[in-house]
Scaffold this motif. Structure first.
Motif, short mmCIF file in Angstrom:
data_model
loop_
_atom_site.label_atom_id
_atom_site.label_comp_id
_atom_site.label_asym_id
_atom_site.label_seq_id
_atom_site.Cartn_x
_atom_site.Cartn_y
_atom_site.Cartn_z
N PHE A 35 0.84 -1.19 0.00
CA PHE A 35 0.00 0.00 0.00
C PHE A 35 0.87 1.25 0.00
CE2 PHE A 35 -3.86 -2.28 1.34
CZ PHE A 35 -3.32 -3.41 1.93
N TYR A 50 -3.10 0.18 -3.99
CA TYR A 50 -2.85 -1.15 -3.44
C TYR A 50 -2.36 -2.09 -4.55
CZ TYR A 50 -4.08 -5.98 -2.40
OH TYR A 50 -4.05 -7.32 -2.26
N TYR B 31 -11.11 -5.02 12.26
CA TYR B 31 -9.72 -4.79 12.67
C TYR B 31 -9.54 -3.32 13.07
CZ TYR B 31 -4.60 -4.69 12.25
OH TYR B 31 -3.26 -4.56 12.49
N SER B 94 -9.68 -1.49 9.56
CA SER B 94 -9.89 -2.06 8.23
C SER B 94 -11.01 -3.09 8.31
CB SER B 94 -8.62 -2.68 7.65
OG SER B 94 -8.26 -3.83 8.36
N ARG B 96 -11.65 -6.24 7.06
CA ARG B 96 -11.50 -7.63 7.45
C ARG B 96 -10.19 -7.83 8.17
NH1 ARG B 96 -12.36 -11.51 2.47
NH2 ARG B 96 -11.96 -13.01 4.12
N GLN B 97 -10.22 -8.57 9.24
CA GLN B 97 -8.99 -8.77 10.00
C GLN B 97 -8.10 -9.82 9.34
OE1 GLN B 97 -7.88 -11.50 11.89
NE2 GLN B 97 -9.60 -12.88 11.83
N SER B 98 -8.70 -10.73 8.61
CA SER B 98 -7.90 -11.82 8.03
C SER B 98 -7.74 -11.64 6.54
CB SER B 98 -8.55 -13.16 8.34
OG SER B 98 -9.87 -13.19 7.82
N SER B 99 -7.31 -10.47 6.16
CA SER B 99 -7.14 -10.21 4.74
C SER B 99 -5.99 -9.25 4.55
CB SER B 99 -8.42 -9.59 4.17
OG SER B 99 -8.18 -9.11 2.87
N TYR B 100 -5.14 -9.58 3.57
CA TYR B 100 -4.00 -8.69 3.34
C TYR B 100 -4.30 -7.62 2.31
CZ TYR B 100 -3.23 -11.83 -0.65
OH TYR B 100 -3.39 -12.58 -1.79
N ASN B 101 -5.53 -7.58 1.80
CA ASN B 101 -5.83 -6.59 0.77
C ASN B 101 -6.74 -5.47 1.27
OD1 ASN B 101 -8.24 -7.87 0.94
ND2 ASN B 101 -8.32 -8.56 -1.17
N SER B 102 -6.92 -5.38 2.58
CA SER B 102 -7.78 -4.32 3.12
C SER B 102 -6.94 -3.14 3.53
CB SER B 102 -8.55 -4.84 4.34
OG SER B 102 -9.44 -5.85 3.99
N PRO B 103 -7.13 -1.98 2.92
CA PRO B 103 -6.36 -0.81 3.35
C PRO B 103 -6.86 -0.32 4.70
CG PRO B 103 -7.99 -0.15 1.72
CD PRO B 103 -8.07 -1.65 1.82
N LEU B 104 -6.02 0.42 5.37
CA LEU B 104 -6.39 1.03 6.64
C LEU B 104 -7.14 2.35 6.41
CD1 LEU B 104 -3.11 0.50 8.70
CD2 LEU B 104 -5.28 -0.71 8.99
#
Lengths: 115, 115
Positions: A35, A50, B31, B94, B96-104
């Motif tokens: 990001f 992203y 998250y 963000s 979803r907590q279990s996702s690496y594609n969610s921006p803050l």
């Protein structure tokens, strides 16, 4: 250990020209997201773009594009046609599965756009 | 839709005082996290939460406590303020907590000075 490195503390660019902000990362996880965030002088943090580790194409959002070179572990931000309003701090960040999905940040690059 | 709301915007404390930085989000994000921003060091993670009732330590947790009794709120407590805690604090969430594609998504920050 996961790490983000931004080696340019400050950058200058002439208005209307393109500029590249460097970012390298380190992770052993095959699944991760990269990001870029912008922080203007007013202080808020703004999400820009992203790139996912499995994405085949470089991400683009308007004047922003991410030059993703997976083998070199680099994720450089390219800003085309710079504007005075692009003067800000820019942070590269990474989120990965093995990091518990925590987002880690680089030290940032301050961009100055000259008229 | 307010997003992430942080209060206060500014705070001055004396050494040894305690206080709570408030953070609330209305996006139903799983998250939530707290960062501190210091010059030249980027954003460093203090504590984070992947859901109500679940919190964990980040990179720099000493001197801070958190709790997450509801999905919406994630307060940060300074137990006994020290000058080293002078910083700008950001709350971020963000989806979803279990996702690496969610921006803050960030709050606007709290500038804290400890004298």
């Amino acid at each position: 250990a996961q790490k983000i490195t931004q080696t340019q503390p400050g950058m200058f660019v002439q208005e209307k020209e393109a500029v590249t902000l460097d970012c390298t990362y380190d992770t052993s996880d095959p699944s991760y997201g990269l990001f870029w965030y912008k922080q203007p002088s007013s202080g808020e943090m703004i999400f820009l773009i992203y790139q996912g580790s499995y994405d085949q194409q470089n991400a683009t959002e308007g004047r922003y594009s991410l030059n993703f070179q997976k083998a070199r572990k680099s994720a450089n931000l390219v800003i085309s046609a710079s504007q005075l309003g692009d003067s800000a701090m820019y942070f590269c960040a990474m989120r990965a599965n093995t990091g518990g999905f925590k987002t880690i940040f680089g030290a940032g690059t301050r961009l100055f756009v000259k008229a | 839709n307010a997003g992430v709301t942080q209060t206060p915007k500014f705070q001055v404390l004396k050494t040894g005082q305690s206080m709570t930085l408030q953070c609330a989000q209305d996006m139903n994000h799983e998250y939530m996290s707290w960062y501190r921003q210091d010059p030249g060091m980027g954003l460093r993670l203090i504590h984070y939460s992947v859901g109500a009732g679940i919190t964990d330590q980040g990179e720099v947790p000493n001197g801070y406590n958190v709790s997450r009794s509801t999905t919406e709120d994630f307060p940060l407590r300074l137990l006994s303020a020290a000058p080293s805690q002078t910083s700008v604090y950001f709350c971020a969430s963000s989806y979803r907590q279990s996702s690496y594609n969610s921006p803050l998504h960030f709050g606007n920050g709290t500038r804290l000075t400890v004298t």
